[in-house]
Write a protein that holds these residues in place. Structure first.
Motif, PDB file in Angstrom:
ATOM      1  N   PRO A  73     -50.485  54.335 -12.355  1.00 12.08           N
ATOM      2  CA  PRO A  73     -50.717  54.225 -10.907  1.00 12.08           C
ATOM      3  C   PRO A  73     -51.793  53.193 -10.597  1.00 12.08           C
ATOM      4  CG  PRO A  73     -50.703  56.530 -11.623  1.00 12.08           C
ATOM      5  CD  PRO A  73     -50.715  55.690 -12.863  1.00 12.08           C
ATOM      6  N   ASN A  77     -49.963  48.998  -3.791  1.00 17.77           N
ATOM      7  CA  ASN A  77     -48.646  48.577  -4.260  1.00 17.77           C
ATOM      8  C   ASN A  77     -48.666  47.222  -4.969  1.00 17.77           C
ATOM      9  OD1 ASN A  77     -47.404  50.884  -3.337  1.00 17.77           O
ATOM     10  ND2 ASN A  77     -46.964  50.026  -1.316  1.00 17.77           N
ATOM     11  N   ARG A  80     -50.599  46.406 -10.524  1.00 15.81           N
ATOM     12  CA  ARG A  80     -49.673  46.984 -11.494  1.00 15.81           C
ATOM     13  C   ARG A  80     -50.351  47.136 -12.858  1.00 15.81           C
ATOM     14  NH1 ARG A  80     -44.598  43.568  -9.290  1.00 15.81           N
ATOM     15  NH2 ARG A  80     -44.071  45.003  -7.633  1.00 15.81           N
TER      16      ARG A  80
END
Length: 201
Positions: A73, A77, A80
């Motif tokens: 996580p 968004n 990564r």
């Protein structure tokens, strides 16, 4: 399922392709880094290792293909990060096939070279270390006669001692590290002399 109870944390490698995928200096560096620092993005890992982000991304994807790392996580968004899946690996059973034995040989040679490099670095710094670290490190050498069953029992006992710390302190979970603890690397090399004829027979 939490990582602490995840059975993948201790992984038995019997696929020669997976063993060969792990047997790469940059991939071993990435796995070591993720274990020491916890989840990192390819960009962060690349900066730390002094390699390009593209190279780090490539090798992380290869490690993910064989389930050595997986996405973690991120803060948002766009981020990564990656994390290690297995913090301990064993390939003892791989040598039962010629392909597995050849892959294990490559990996073990690489790990032995890295262990010697770490030893050389430690020898340079240990003179300035506290006795507790200096006196309990380095290389020991003991030779003795064992039956195959006794060697199997001894190996199991050593594994059990190490497993306690592997289980209690997952290498990538900083919260489990006691104050004053340091990363310790133990490379176990066991060799067996060839059988010789008994001169008394």
């Amino acid at each position: 399922m939490s990582l602490e109870s995840d059975p993948r944390r201790m992984r038995l490698l019997d696929d020669p392709l997976a063993i060969r995928a792990m047997a790469h200096p940059v991939r071993l560096d990435l796995m070591t880094l993720l274990g020491r620092e916890g989840p990192l993005t390819a960009a962060d890992a690349a900066r730390t290792l002094g390699i390009s982000q593209a190279l780090a991304s490539h090798h992380l994807r290869q490690l993910a293909k064989y389930e050595f790392v997986e996405p973690a996580p991120g803060k948002d968004n766009r981020e990564r990060p990656w994390r290690v899946v297995s913090t301990s690996q064993s390939w003892r059973e791989a040598s039962r096939t010629p392909e597995g034995a050849a892959a294990a040989d490559v990996l073990e040679q690489l790990l032995a070279e890295r262990a010697l490099d770490s030893l050389a670095k430690w020898q340079q710094q240990r003179v300035n270390e506290d006795p507790i670290w200096r006196d309990n490190s380095g290389i020991g050498n003991t030779g003795f006669y064992l039956t195959g069953e006794e060697l199997q029992e001894l190996t199991a006992q050593i594994d059990a001692l190490l497993k306690r710390y592997v289980d209690e302190r997952p290498i990538d979970d900083k919260s489990t590290r006691p104050p004053g603890s340091r990363h310790v690397s133990m490379t176990q090399i066991v060799t067996i002399s060839p059988e010789t004829a008994d001169p008394e027979q």
